[in-house]
Design an enzyme around this catalytic site. Structure first.
Site, PDB file in Angstrom:
ATOM      1  N   LYS A  22       0.886  -1.332   0.000  1.00  0.00           N
ATOM      2  CA  LYS A  22       0.086   0.121   0.010  1.00  0.00           C
ATOM      3  C   LYS A  22       0.904   1.180   0.193  1.00  0.00           C
ATOM      4  O   LYS A  22       0.546   2.186  -0.641  1.00  0.00           O
ATOM      5  CB  LYS A  22      -0.911   0.122   1.337  1.00  0.00           C
ATOM      6  N   ASN A  23       1.927   1.380   0.706  1.00  0.00           N
ATOM      7  CA  ASN A  23       2.604   2.524   1.026  1.00  0.00           C
ATOM      8  C   ASN A  23       3.795   2.788  -0.047  1.00  0.00           C
ATOM      9  O   ASN A  23       4.210   3.753   0.063  1.00  0.00           O
ATOM     10  CB  ASN A  23       3.342   2.557   2.546  1.00  0.00           C
ATOM     11  N   ARG A  92      -4.608  10.737   4.705  1.00  0.00           N
ATOM     12  CA  ARG A  92      -3.321  11.791   4.783  1.00  0.00           C
ATOM     13  C   ARG A  92      -2.410  11.878   3.661  1.00  0.00           C
ATOM     14  O   ARG A  92      -1.924  12.980   3.340  1.00  0.00           O
ATOM     15  CB  ARG A  92      -2.579  11.451   6.260  1.00  0.00           C
ATOM     16  N   CYS A 116      -5.185  11.973  12.989  1.00  0.00           N
ATOM     17  CA  CYS A 116      -5.851  10.729  13.012  1.00  0.00           C
ATOM     18  C   CYS A 116      -5.727   9.985  14.226  1.00  0.00           C
ATOM     19  O   CYS A 116      -4.959  10.921  15.259  1.00  0.00           O
ATOM     20  CB  CYS A 116      -5.453   9.784  11.978  1.00  0.00           C
ATOM     21  N   ARG A 121       0.133  14.649  13.493  1.00  0.00           N
ATOM     22  CA  ARG A 121       0.744  14.160  12.012  1.00  0.00           C
ATOM     23  C   ARG A 121       0.788  15.423  11.203  1.00  0.00           C
ATOM     24  O   ARG A 121       0.063  15.656  10.385  1.00  0.00           O
ATOM     25  CB  ARG A 121       0.001  13.100  11.091  1.00  0.00           C
ATOM     26  N   ASP A 304       4.661   0.469  12.394  1.00  0.00           N
ATOM     27  CA  ASP A 304       3.380  -0.298  11.893  1.00  0.00           C
ATOM     28  C   ASP A 304       3.147  -1.565  12.219  1.00  0.00           C
ATOM     29  O   ASP A 304       1.890  -2.028  11.983  1.00  0.00           O
ATOM     30  CB  ASP A 304       3.353  -0.046  10.366  1.00  0.00           C
ATOM     31  N   VAL A 326       8.233   6.626  17.232  1.00  0.00           N
ATOM     32  CA  VAL A 326       7.705   7.313  15.757  1.00  0.00           C
ATOM     33  C   VAL A 326       6.667   8.200  16.311  1.00  0.00           C
ATOM     34  O   VAL A 326       6.737   9.430  15.615  1.00  0.00           O
ATOM     35  CB  VAL A 326       7.640   6.440  14.630  1.00  0.00           C
ATOM     36  N   ARG A 397      -8.480  -0.416   4.738  1.00  0.00           N
ATOM     37  CA  ARG A 397      -7.808   0.695   4.184  1.00  0.00           C
ATOM     38  C   ARG A 397      -6.315   0.302   3.825  1.00  0.00           C
ATOM     39  O   ARG A 397      -5.388   0.559   2.885  1.00  0.00           O
ATOM     40  CB  ARG A 397      -7.361   1.521   5.219  1.00  0.00           C
TER      41      ARG A 397
HETATM   42  C1  EPZ Z   1       4.083   6.729   6.346  1.00  0.00           C
HETATM   43  O1  EPZ Z   1       3.393   7.744   6.983  1.00  0.00           O
HETATM   44  C2  EPZ Z   1       3.139   5.707   6.367  1.00  0.00           C
HETATM   45  N1  EPZ Z   1       2.205   6.026   5.450  1.00  0.00           N
HETATM   46  C3  EPZ Z   1       2.806   5.145   7.947  1.00  0.00           C
HETATM   47  O2  EPZ Z   1       1.946   4.126   7.754  1.00  0.00           O
HETATM   48  C4  EPZ Z   1       4.034   4.943   8.795  1.00  0.00           C
HETATM   49  O3  EPZ Z   1       3.227   4.454  10.091  1.00  0.00           O
HETATM   50  C5  EPZ Z   1       4.915   6.125   8.682  1.00  0.00           C
HETATM   51  O4  EPZ Z   1       5.023   6.513   7.576  1.00  0.00           O
HETATM   52  C6  EPZ Z   1       6.228   5.732   9.508  1.00  0.00           C
HETATM   53  O5  EPZ Z   1       6.767   4.695   9.213  1.00  0.00           O
HETATM   54  C7  EPZ Z   1       2.463   5.852   4.116  1.00  0.00           C
HETATM   55  O6  EPZ Z   1       3.758   5.688   3.658  1.00  0.00           O
HETATM   56  C8  EPZ Z   1       1.147   6.244   3.377  1.00  0.00           C
HETATM   57  P1  EPZ Z   1       5.954  10.165   8.803  1.00  0.00           P
HETATM   58  P2  EPZ Z   1       3.958   9.410   7.142  1.00  0.00           P
HETATM   59  O7  EPZ Z   1       6.013  11.449   8.041  1.00  0.00           O
HETATM   60  O8  EPZ Z   1       4.708   9.649   6.007  1.00  0.00           O
HETATM   61  C9  EPZ Z   1       6.194  13.497  12.219  1.00  0.00           C
HETATM   62  C10 EPZ Z   1       0.170   2.844   7.804  1.00  0.00           C
HETATM   63  O9  EPZ Z   1      -0.479   2.193   8.687  1.00  0.00           O
HETATM   64  N2  EPZ Z   1       6.165  14.394  11.181  1.00  0.00           N
HETATM   65  O10 EPZ Z   1       7.395   9.224   8.826  1.00  0.00           O
HETATM   66  O11 EPZ Z   1       3.034  10.288   7.624  1.00  0.00           O
HETATM   67  C11 EPZ Z   1       4.713  12.550  12.402  1.00  0.00           C
HETATM   68  O12 EPZ Z   1       4.007  13.416  13.190  1.00  0.00           O
HETATM   69  C12 EPZ Z   1       0.643   4.303   8.081  1.00  0.00           C
HETATM   70  O13 EPZ Z   1       0.397   1.969   6.674  1.00  0.00           O
HETATM   71  C13 EPZ Z   1       6.667  15.771  11.491  1.00  0.00           C
HETATM   72  O14 EPZ Z   1       6.555  16.012  12.656  1.00  0.00           O
HETATM   73  O15 EPZ Z   1       5.057   9.435   8.281  1.00  0.00           O
HETATM   74  C14 EPZ Z   1       5.074  11.364  13.094  1.00  0.00           C
HETATM   75  O16 EPZ Z   1       5.181  11.405  14.481  1.00  0.00           O
HETATM   76  C15 EPZ Z   1       0.221   4.562   9.384  1.00  0.00           C
HETATM   77  N3  EPZ Z   1       6.260  16.478  10.671  1.00  0.00           N
HETATM   78  C16 EPZ Z   1       6.414  11.125  12.398  1.00  0.00           C
HETATM   79  O17 EPZ Z   1       7.047  12.349  12.023  1.00  0.00           O
HETATM   80  C17 EPZ Z   1       6.285  16.089   9.292  1.00  0.00           C
HETATM   81  O18 EPZ Z   1       6.072  17.132   8.460  1.00  0.00           O
HETATM   82  C18 EPZ Z   1       6.688  10.167  11.373  1.00  0.00           C
HETATM   83  O19 EPZ Z   1       5.769  10.577  10.100  1.00  0.00           O
HETATM   84  C19 EPZ Z   1       6.015  14.967   8.837  1.00  0.00           C
HETATM   85  C20 EPZ Z   1       5.982  14.064   9.954  1.00  0.00           C
END
Ligand code: EPZ
Length: 417
Positions: A22-23, A92, A116, A121, A304, A326, A397
């Protein structure tokens, strides 16, 4: 809304096919916005998030045809530059359209993604990166407006290796003028798969999968054909299903190299895991030991898979500690696991688990995708009366035909309208 009913106590045995990631599929489908030429994406799972992405691409004026797990995308008119609230609030990852639209049209407006169940996020790292490339950001009526005459390559240093920000800045910088360096980039396999596609399209990218990615901007990108990598989180979920039910499962179309940290922890706990070129066999041979985990960015143990691991530790005799580094609040599954009889104590971003003999079935509710997977795993071993799980749309999802695949492995599970 549908419900899933599970009668626990069956050992899972048998084979199943792992679906495409998916990702990886989400950013790769969105990368088609970078070209007017035809693109073909194979091994795309049938998931609600993919449907949302298709709706988004159609909204932005792409033709999208789906034939099973193959998706063909072509252009039918000029791109639109907005991603509406009703689509962004559902998923998102819709914010990933910012990079390509900004790169091609010089302006994009996207509704701020709501938070969420797993935290606020924000997307500040994405927006800082766009500003480094010369864009101006403004917030108007809940929409983020990003404008740039022409994106110019720059050195971007992420304060945190955000997966989405790495993908968004890759999608923007491939058409920027000059060289872009992304320092402290995320290293997830889904980013490597996205970079493979961009390079097929004609982009010049070095270092995807490492902390430092270097992009030389090009003028134009072409169409592509690509097969998505297997879903490493789905793979981990079914390996743990084999462990928690003391079974023996063979996962086909899987790739062990994508989830080494999870396989290492399963082996440490006592599971026999045999990895061949595209199958993984998980065999329960002896009582499992409790094993601590601490989630982290790739290649560490994936956040995850944290909830699923907690389900396993809930029925593994002894004490274990799970530390979530994370997301600031990714423990929504704890309350529901406790309703099934799990002994878990939360202290900040740590969960202390004492394995119990057996969980007992009860009505439970899902709050986010991976928490839902954990509750299904727990229900597979809950004794006593059945477990009825509501709000299963969260599962749709991220897990393709979850109840069908589990039934193929011998679980007593059914879905009711
Ligand atoms: C991706 O989300 C995945 N989703 C998530 O999987 C996964 O949990 C996550 O990466 C971490 O591995 C997809 O790939 C579609 P991040 P993403 O930006 O990109 C903070 C699932 O179940 N952050 O690495 O949103 C954020 O709040 C989903 O498939 C900021 O502070 O993750 C979080 O605490 C759930 N500012 C941490 O970083 C930003 O601009 C990780 O977020 C961006 C993120």
């Amino acid at each position: 809304m549908d419900k899933i009913i599970i009668h626990g106590g069956r050992k899972l045995r048998g084979k199943l096919n792992i679906s495409g990631s998916k990702n990886a599929a989400l950013p790769i489908l969105i990368a088609t916005l970078l070209t007017n030429e035809d693109c073909e994406v194979k091994n795309v799972p049938s998931l609600a998030d993919i449907d949302t992405t298709i709706a988004l691409l159609k909204h932005i004026n792409k033709n999208v045809e789906r034939h099973g797990s193959k998706i063909r995308i072509s252009s039918n008119a000029h791109l639109k530059h907005t991603a509406p609230y009703e689509l962004v609030k559902k998923m998102r990852a819709s914010v990933l359209v910012m990079g390509p639209i900004l790169a091609r049209l010089g302006e994009v407006s996207v509704s701020l993604p709501g938070g969420c169940a797993i935290g606020a996020r924000p997307i500040d790292i994405h927006l800082d990166g766009f500003e480094k490339l010369g864009a101006n950001i403004s917030l108007r009526g809940g929409y983020i407006q990003v404008k740039a005459e022409k994106l110019k390559g720059a050195r971007i240093v992420f304060k945190y290796p955000s997966v989405g920000a790495t993908e968004n800045l890759l999608l923007a910088s491939v058409l920027a003028r000059g060289k872009t360096i992304i320092d402290n980039a995320a290293r997830e396999p889904e980013i490597v798969d996205l970079a493979r596609v961009l390079i097929k399209m004609g982009a010049k990218i070095r270092g995807a999968g490492s902390k430092k990615i270097v992009v030389e901007g090009v003028k134009k990108l072409n169409g592509f054909a690509h097969e998505i990598i297997p879903d490493r989180i789905e793979t981990a979920t079914y390996l743990i299903a084999g462990a928690i039910t003391k079974g023996n499962v063979v996962l086909k179309k899987a790739e062990g190299n994508l989830l080494k940290a999870v396989i290492r922890k399963l082996r440490e706990s006592g599971m026999k895991i045999i990895v061949n070129n595209n199958t993984i066999n998980a065999v329960y041979t002896k009582t499992l030991k409790p094993v601590n985990i601490k989630t982290g960015v790739y290649p560490r143990f994936p956040t995850d898979v944290q909830a699923q691991w907690m389900a396993l530790m809930s029925v593994t005799k002894g004490k274990s500690i799970i530390e979530e580094t994370v997301f600031e609040s990714r423990f929504s599954h704890v309350g529901e696991l406790q309703r099934l009889g799990a002994n878990i104590e939360l202290k900040g971003n740590r969960a202390l688990i004492k394995g119990v003999e057996r969980l007992s079935g009860a009505p439970i509710m899902i709050s986010d995708l991976r928490a839902g997977a954990a509750l299904v795993l727990a229900a597979l071993v809950a004794g006593g009366k059945k477990t009825t799980i509501s709000r299963v749309y969260h599962l749709d999802r991220g897990y393709e035909h979850l109840e069908v695949k589990l039934r193929e492995l011998g679980a007593k599970i059914r879905r009711i309208k």
